[in-house]
Design a protein around this motif. Structure first.
Motif, PDB file in Angstrom:
ATOM      1  N   LEU A 190       0.811  -1.215   0.000  1.00 40.90           N
ATOM      2  CA  LEU A 190       0.000   0.000   0.000  1.00 40.90           C
ATOM      3  C   LEU A 190       0.847   1.269   0.000  1.00 40.90           C
ATOM      4  N   TYR A 191       2.118   1.133   0.357  1.00 42.61           N
ATOM      5  CA  TYR A 191       2.974   2.307   0.552  1.00 42.61           C
ATOM      6  C   TYR A 191       3.114   3.148  -0.709  1.00 42.61           C
ATOM      7  N   ASN A 192       3.444   2.536  -1.842  1.00 43.26           N
ATOM      8  CA  ASN A 192       3.680   3.290  -3.074  1.00 43.26           C
ATOM      9  C   ASN A 192       2.431   4.035  -3.533  1.00 43.26           C
ATOM     10  N   THR A 193       1.257   3.398  -3.390  1.00 45.30           N
ATOM     11  CA  THR A 193       0.013   4.054  -3.804  1.00 45.30           C
ATOM     12  C   THR A 193      -0.274   5.282  -2.947  1.00 45.30           C
ATOM     13  N   VAL A 194      -0.184   5.112  -1.632  1.00 46.41           N
ATOM     14  CA  VAL A 194      -0.449   6.237  -0.722  1.00 46.41           C
ATOM     15  C   VAL A 194       0.609   7.324  -0.904  1.00 46.41           C
ATOM     16  N   ARG A 195       1.849   6.920  -1.149  1.00 50.33           N
ATOM     17  CA  ARG A 195       2.926   7.891  -1.339  1.00 50.33           C
ATOM     18  C   ARG A 195       2.652   8.778  -2.546  1.00 50.33           C
ATOM     19  N   GLU A 196       2.258   8.185  -3.663  1.00 45.41           N
ATOM     20  CA  GLU A 196       1.949   8.974  -4.858  1.00 45.41           C
ATOM     21  C   GLU A 196       0.740   9.882  -4.626  1.00 45.41           C
ATOM     22  N   LEU A 197      -0.260   9.365  -3.909  1.00 46.61           N
ATOM     23  CA  LEU A 197      -1.450  10.167  -3.619  1.00 46.61           C
ATOM     24  C   LEU A 197      -1.098  11.377  -2.760  1.00 46.61           C
ATOM     25  N   GLY A 203       1.431  18.585  -3.903  1.00 48.49           N
ATOM     26  CA  GLY A 203       1.720  19.404  -5.082  1.00 48.49           C
ATOM     27  C   GLY A 203       0.571  20.325  -5.436  1.00 48.49           C
ATOM     28  N   ILE A 204      -0.651  19.790  -5.356  1.00 51.76           N
ATOM     29  CA  ILE A 204      -1.827  20.615  -5.666  1.00 51.76           C
ATOM     30  C   ILE A 204      -1.994  21.724  -4.636  1.00 51.76           C
ATOM     31  N   VAL A 205      -1.811  21.378  -3.343  1.00 51.84           N
ATOM     32  CA  VAL A 205      -1.958  22.398  -2.282  1.00 51.84           C
ATOM     33  C   VAL A 205      -0.926  23.508  -2.455  1.00 51.84           C
ATOM     34  N   LEU A 206       0.327  23.162  -2.709  1.00 51.87           N
ATOM     35  CA  LEU A 206       1.365  24.177  -2.880  1.00 51.87           C
ATOM     36  C   LEU A 206       1.099  25.028  -4.118  1.00 51.87           C
ATOM     37  N   SER A 210       0.439  29.070  -4.066  1.00 52.22           N
ATOM     38  CA  SER A 210       1.274  29.970  -4.863  1.00 52.22           C
ATOM     39  C   SER A 210       0.446  30.801  -5.831  1.00 52.22           C
ATOM     40  N   LEU A 211      -0.488  30.153  -6.534  1.00 53.14           N
ATOM     41  CA  LEU A 211      -1.328  30.886  -7.493  1.00 53.14           C
ATOM     42  C   LEU A 211      -2.227  31.886  -6.776  1.00 53.14           C
ATOM     43  N   THR A 212      -2.779  31.495  -5.644  1.00 52.45           N
ATOM     44  CA  THR A 212      -3.638  32.406  -4.884  1.00 52.45           C
ATOM     45  C   THR A 212      -2.869  33.635  -4.424  1.00 52.45           C
ATOM     46  N   ALA A 213      -1.645  33.419  -3.930  1.00 59.90           N
ATOM     47  CA  ALA A 213      -0.830  34.551  -3.497  1.00 59.90           C
ATOM     48  C   ALA A 213      -0.508  35.481  -4.667  1.00 59.90           C
ATOM     49  N   THR A 214      -0.208  34.903  -5.839  1.00 63.20           N
ATOM     50  CA  THR A 214       0.104  35.721  -7.016  1.00 63.20           C
ATOM     51  C   THR A 214      -1.107  36.529  -7.454  1.00 63.20           C
ATOM     52  N   ILE A 215      -2.281  35.890  -7.473  1.00 61.92           N
ATOM     53  CA  ILE A 215      -3.503  36.586  -7.925  1.00 61.92           C
ATOM     54  C   ILE A 215      -3.911  37.676  -6.944  1.00 61.92           C
ATOM     55  N   LEU A 216      -3.901  37.353  -5.648  1.00 61.69           N
ATOM     56  CA  LEU A 216      -4.310  38.343  -4.658  1.00 61.69           C
ATOM     57  C   LEU A 216      -3.356  39.525  -4.591  1.00 61.69           C
ATOM     58  N   ASN A 217      -2.117  39.333  -5.030  1.00 56.35           N
ATOM     59  CA  ASN A 217      -1.136  40.415  -4.985  1.00 56.35           C
ATOM     60  C   ASN A 217      -1.219  41.335  -6.196  1.00 56.35           C
ATOM     61  N   LEU A 218      -2.076  41.006  -7.166  1.00 57.05           N
ATOM     62  CA  LEU A 218      -2.278  41.905  -8.304  1.00 57.05           C
ATOM     63  C   LEU A 218      -2.948  43.192  -7.823  1.00 57.05           C
TER      64      LEU A 218
END
Length: 453
Positions: A190-197, A203-206, A210-218
């Motif tokens: 189960l390790y590899n599956t959970v690791r990729e998830l 990655g999505i959260v970061l 990052s995108l939210t900070a860039t947009i709000l700083n416009l």
């Protein structure tokens, strides 16, 4: 008709009327404390890289369970970040120490000569030179003030950059800890599956952050009354207040383009240095340091033709960890060979794939179970490792568990009788099975046998 008062930011009430004077006195007397901090930091940052190297070696031997990017390269990059920060601090504190000491000397000189530089009294300069030097250099008092400001800027800039780097290094460490926890708690299937998830989620959260900070700083969102509170709270949530005090002071006092050029220059130089530290650590870890050498007729990656000082107890630096295998000396005089085989944590995964521990009878006592388990463990190592002296295989080398007396490493030890060795150069070789159970070289140590008469 009363006119409305102009908007002023709220400030906390002052406790005493003398508070500005207290701050002035504090800043005027802080130079001696700065010198003390710089001197102590110079000593600390010089010893920190060696400590980081030993810490990385300890991690690789006792904690690293895999050779993928997260377990091998990410810890190296983390240590390179911290090591680069320590070298940057050393350079900054050294510059600050020299400049502040020079400043103290000028203050003492001004106390002796309160008038400072009297350009009209310099006899070995022409009238034109006196005028130009007076315009370009200014008074001694002004130069002392400018030098004091530069010293303070170096002090603040060094701390702010290093705090920023420590935040990055801490995020790497947390990521490594998360990976290790998942590996310990989850079964291999189960390790590899959970690791990729988890990697995808992080990655999505970061990316969203990052995108939210860039947009709000416009400007259209940042200056919009509806979004301004959201932008403020978002900026506040992802900022460190100590860094904010320093950064906002620079941003409010220095022109935008000047700050950009300076930041780009400093960060470029630092990350190039940090990248070079990381590459050097990786190259040394892979045993390929000789690729950086320009000697045309020498190679240090041929095990049967290289005498590695790490493999000999009498040549290895005190406290340096044994890479794989070691013997007592490069020249053996005794009628025996004392062998130590290091047992890195990384070996656990390979042994677990090949050997399954028996189900011990429930009727066994704890001591009996411990003895049987220890005997089975030793039989596993004797099956896994093939020990050769020249072409002679030791079918039962007689391993025992041990802890190295110099390095504290846990591993295996045994004594091999040298009765059949030839006088001169010999070869100790350890092999391990590959995926097809064919013996492959694990470590080879050339040594000399010169028996005592």
């Amino acid at each position: 008709m009363d006119l409305p008062e102009p908007f002023l930011p709220e400030t906390p009430p002052t406790e005493t009327a003398n508070e500005p004077h207290q701050l002035s006195d504090l800043t005027s007397q802080s130079w001696n404390l700065e010198l003390l901090i710089s001197g102590a930091a110079l000593f600390a940052t010089l010893s920190l890289p060696d400590f980081l190297d030993s810490l990385l070696a300890y991690y690789r031997y006792n904690l690293m369970t895999d050779t993928d990017f997260i377990h091998e390269a990410l810890p190296t990059q983390t240590m390179a970040l911290i090591k680069g920060g320590s070298y940057f601090l050393f350079g900054a504190f050294l510059a600050h120490f020299i400049m502040r000491a020079f400043w103290a000397g000028l203050v003492g000189l001004l106390a002796v000569y309160p008038d400072g530089i009297r350009y009209d009294q310099i006899y070995n300069l022409s009238q034109y030179a006196r005028k130009r030097f007076a315009q370009e250099m200014g008074s001694l008092q002004d130069y002392i003030i400018r030098l004091d400001r530069r010293c303070n800027i170096i002090f603040a800039l060094a701390f702010s950059l290093v705090l920023f780097l420590l935040v990055i290094a801490t995020s790497y460490i947390l990521f490594i800890l998360l990976e290790t926890i998942l590996q310990v708690l989850l079964p291999p299937s189960l390790y590899n599956t959970v690791r990729e998830l988890v990697a995808w989620i992080l990655g999505i959260v970061l990316t969203v952050i990052s995108l939210t900070a860039t947009i709000l700083n416009l400007p259209k969102f940042r200056d919009n009354p509806r979004f301004a509170p959201i932008t403020f709270q978002y900026t506040k949530a992802f900022s460190l207040k100590p860094i904010q005090y320093i950064a906002y002071t620079f941003f409010s006092q220095i022109p935008k383009q000047v700050i950009k050029r300076r930041l780009i220059g400093i960060l470029t130089i630092f990350f190039l240095a940090e990248f070079s530290f990381m590459v050097i650590d990786l190259v040394q870890g892979l045993g390929a340091s000789d690729v950086l050498d320009s000697r045309s007729f020498m190679i240090l990656r041929a095990p049967t033709k290289t005498a590695n000082a790490n493999s000999f107890d009498n040549l290895r630096n005190p406290g340096e960890l044994v890479d794989k295998v070691s013997i007592q000396a490069d020249v053996i005089r005794e009628p025996y060979l004392r062998l130590f085989v290091s047992y890195p944590k990384l070996l656990d995964a390979e042994l677990s794939k090949r050997f399954q521990e028996p189900n011990w009878p429930v009727s066994l006592s704890r001591q009996e179970r411990r003895e049987k388990r220890a005997s089975w463990y030793l039989s596993v190592f004797e099956t896994y490792f093939g020990v050769y002296l020249n072409d002679s295989l030791y079918k039962a080398p007689g391993f025992l568990f041990t802890q190295h007396v110099d390095t504290g490493q846990r591993g295996l030890t045994t004594v091999l009788i040298t009765a059949n060795l030839k006088t001169g150069r010999n070869m100790l070789k350890l092999t391990v099975p590959d995926s097809t159970n064919k013996p492959t070289p694990y470590c080879q140590i050339p040594f000399w046998y010169v028996p005592e008469n």
